[in-house]
Write a protein that holds these residues in place. Structure first.
Motif, PDB file in Angstrom:
ATOM      1  N   LEU A   1      11.070  -6.136  -1.321  1.00  0.00           N
ATOM      2  CA  LEU A   1      10.259  -4.976  -0.939  1.00  0.00           C
ATOM      3  C   LEU A   1       9.929  -4.112  -2.156  1.00  0.00           C
ATOM      4  CD1 LEU A   1      11.973  -3.923   2.410  1.00  0.00           C
ATOM      5  CD2 LEU A   1       9.566  -4.567   2.138  1.00  0.00           C
ATOM      6  N   TYR A   2      10.904  -3.951  -3.048  1.00  0.00           N
ATOM      7  CA  TYR A   2      10.660  -3.139  -4.235  1.00  0.00           C
ATOM      8  C   TYR A   2       9.612  -3.755  -5.159  1.00  0.00           C
ATOM      9  CZ  TYR A   2      14.263   0.442  -3.657  1.00  0.00           C
ATOM     10  OH  TYR A   2      14.993   1.523  -3.224  1.00  0.00           O
ATOM     11  N   GLU A   3       9.388  -5.059  -5.012  1.00  0.00           N
ATOM     12  CA  GLU A   3       8.356  -5.700  -5.823  1.00  0.00           C
ATOM     13  C   GLU A   3       6.949  -5.347  -5.360  1.00  0.00           C
ATOM     14  OE1 GLU A   3       9.219  -9.835  -5.700  1.00  0.00           O
ATOM     15  OE2 GLU A   3      11.111  -9.649  -6.786  1.00  0.00           O
TER      16      GLU A   3
ATOM     17  N   VAL B   1       5.716   0.402  -2.786  1.00  0.00           N
ATOM     18  CA  VAL B   1       7.044   0.803  -2.315  1.00  0.00           C
ATOM     19  C   VAL B   1       7.784   1.595  -3.385  1.00  0.00           C
ATOM     20  CG1 VAL B   1       9.305  -0.045  -1.590  1.00  0.00           C
ATOM     21  CG2 VAL B   1       7.230  -1.110  -0.696  1.00  0.00           C
ATOM     22  N   ALA B   2       8.271   2.764  -2.992  1.00  0.00           N
ATOM     23  CA  ALA B   2       9.099   3.582  -3.874  1.00  0.00           C
ATOM     24  C   ALA B   2      10.575   3.363  -3.594  1.00  0.00           C
ATOM     25  CB  ALA B   2       8.756   5.058  -3.709  1.00  0.00           C
ATOM     26  N   GLU B   3      10.937   3.360  -2.342  1.00  0.00           N
ATOM     27  CA  GLU B   3      12.323   3.134  -1.941  1.00  0.00           C
ATOM     28  C   GLU B   3      12.339   2.300  -0.665  1.00  0.00           C
ATOM     29  OE1 GLU B   3      15.096   6.794  -3.346  1.00  0.00           O
ATOM     30  OE2 GLU B   3      13.813   7.192  -1.611  1.00  0.00           O
ATOM     31  N   ALA B   4      13.432   1.553  -0.488  1.00  0.00           N
ATOM     32  CA  ALA B   4      13.566   0.735   0.713  1.00  0.00           C
ATOM     33  C   ALA B   4      15.037   0.588   1.058  1.00  0.00           C
ATOM     34  CB  ALA B   4      12.934  -0.635   0.519  1.00  0.00           C
ATOM     35  N   ALA B   5      15.315   0.607   2.329  1.00  0.00           N
ATOM     36  CA  ALA B   5      16.673   0.378   2.819  1.00  0.00           C
ATOM     37  C   ALA B   5      16.594  -0.573   4.009  1.00  0.00           C
ATOM     38  CB  ALA B   5      17.336   1.689   3.227  1.00  0.00           C
TER      39      ALA B   5
END
Length: 516
Positions: free
Chosen positions: A419-421, A425-429
């Protein structure tokens, strides 16, 4: 029975004493023990002609087809190390497994050859495409090798890749002693199938559960392994009836699907004597409903890739505790420890630790991870449980963030990294949330970069393009910020998915019973 030195010796003995009995079946394709022994000997000869040295790694990227046990035991017969891989993996995932293991060869099923070739590019691994007619012709031109490799019990036999707590897949190095002793224990104390009886191979053979509790138990017992490449309740019931299956091993979602299948009453499943459930907690009402409907005892247990995998079970003949994982199996010790490693009193929660003949040698070429996982001879599982006065264990929570989606392990960090790629997207959990069909479903809370835009569907598609289908988040929701603690660490326990807007809008395609 005494513990044999090698699986090859067992297969050869079955070929001598019961050559025409069925060993492996897929629909109308049947391998007798004589044919199975011959095929593994030809694979060993082929590998040695290719220059395979003792200890060289060979990857298998195959579904549940007869080629899997033939190649698996052929590699072991030649002295190689098997690296089983999920055929649903994408190129980037394949690349990690091949590079980390240093596999010289990869046998890839023709339907997934593109991902295997993509993953092998730059790793030095040569891909051999497995196509039934061409592979049969290839092996027919090879003289069987009559001299199986005699392994040392402590030699590594299989590398099973598992992400553990870090999200980076690590190879659990299982020895010949680990695998053979666990299969013997499973056969003698749990499965208790007789020569000529039938085990249903519906669990993926690339997974430790399917390898030990179906494939290798069938080898030890001299039983027939009848394969099911893709589980559906209709297909499973049809095979049980057709092949007079005596033992079924599955994950809870399979039991739910079978119990709820409307056509079950029309199938003759009277041959089914015993069932084994693992991979996730089996709801008590499902266990009782299944036993009542199908007339077969269900034994629930516990294990991990690192423990070959069987560590504990509700044993036959002992009082069963629904919802419990039972007591340790023969040759295995379990205990509960606190965070500082001290023993936990009866009735209190502690981390399960395991030691015994089933515990892996370590993580492949990863001394730091091995030292963190195996402390004073005890393997730290990361699972939290209680133990009662009778020594029965009951899982209460997972210390790890791993999501158990219908028996398939999904590691949040791996999904988060993909997701970070995505440029938006700045942040993901990534978190798990309850799902009635698969037990736990994958969800992702995402913060977008300032000025960027992306829809949940776009983010789902991005993950699906880079990871196996069972790993992508079925729910993605956009948030303005993620909850954090005083150190800035994201507090996943404070993240819960919002109610779905509408079916399919944020959930993605619905999951199917027993599938990924």
């Amino acid at each position: 029975m005494s513990t044999p030195r090698s699986f090859a010796a067992v297969i050869t003995e079955h070929a001598r004493t019961r050559p025409d009995a069925p060993a492996v079946r897929l629909d109308d394709t049947v391998l007798t023990w004589r044919a199975f022994d011959d095929a593994t000997a030809r694979v060993a000869a082929l590998l040695r002609a290719e220059g395979l040295a003792v200890g060289d790694r060979v990857a298998l990227v195959l579904p549940n087809v007869p080629h899997f046990p033939v190649l698996y035991h052929g590699v072991l017969r030649a002295g190689g190390v098997v690296v089983p891989m999920n055929p649903l993996l994408r190129g980037r995932e394949v690349a990690h497994h091949l590079a980390d293991s240093g596999a010289r060869l990869a046998f890839a099923w023709h339907a997934v050859a593109d991902a295997a070739h993509a993953g092998a590019a730059g790793t030095g691994t040569r891909v051999v495409v497995v196509e039934p007619s061409a592979t049969a012709e290839l092996l027919a031109g090879v003289r069987p090798d009559p001299h199986p490799h005699e392994p040392d019990p402590q030699d590594v036999a299989v590398l099973l890749y598992t992400s553990g707590t870090t999200g980076t897949p690590k190879g659990a190095a299982l020895t010949h002693r680990n695998l053979i002793s666990n299969a013997v224990t499973n056969h003698e104390t749990l499965a208790q199938v007789r020569p000529g009886e039938t085990i249903l191979g519906a669990l993926p053979l690339f997974h430790a559960f399917g390898q030990t509790c179906a494939m290798n138990t069938a080898v030890i017992a001299g039983a027939q392994l009848t394969l099911l490449p893709r589980f559906t309740p209709e297909a499973a019931l049809a095979v049980v009836e057709r092949d007079r299956v005596n033992l079924f091993s599955g994950v809870p979602t399979m039991y739910v699907a079978l119990l709820n299948h409307p056509g079950a009453e029309r199938c003759d499943v009277s041959s089914l004597r015993r069932c084994v459930s693992g991979g996730a907690s089996l709801p008590v009402e499902v266990l009782r409903g299944f036993e009542e409907r199908f007339g077969a005892v269900v034994l629930e247990g516990y294990g991990l890739s690192e423990t070959s995998p069987v560590a504990s079970f509700n044993h036959p003949g002992a009082e069963r505790r629904p919802g419990s994982i039972g007591t340790p199996v023969r040759g295995c010790e379990m205990d509960l420890r606190s965070a500082d490693g001290s023993p936990v009193p009866e009735g209190e929660v502690g981390e399960i630790v395991v030691r015994g003949e089933n515990v892996m040698k370590g993580y492949w070429r990863n001394e730091a991870a091995t030292a963190a996982a195996i402390v004073d001879g005890w393997f730290r599982t990361g699972d939290l449980a209680t133990r009662d006065a009778d020594g029965c264990y009951r899982i209460v929570d997972r210390a790890k963030d791993m999501i158990d989606r219908g028996g398939y392990n999904v590691y949040p960090r791996e999904v988060e990294e993909v997701l970070y790629e995505h440029p938006a997207v700045a942040e993901a959990a990534v978190v798990g949330f309850p799902d009635p069909l698969v037990g736990e479903e994958v969800g992702a809370a995402v913060v977008l970069r300032a000025g960027a835009s992306a829809t949940p569907e776009e983010l789902q598609a991005h993950v699906r393009a880079n990871l196996a289908p069972y790993k992508y988040p079925r729910r993605v929701w956009i948030v303005s910020e993620l909850p954090k603690g005083p150190t800035g660490k994201i507090l996943k326990r404070a993240i819960t998915p919002p109610a779905p807007v509408e079916q399919g809008a944020e959930q993605g395609p619905p999951a199917r019973p027993g599938t990924a």
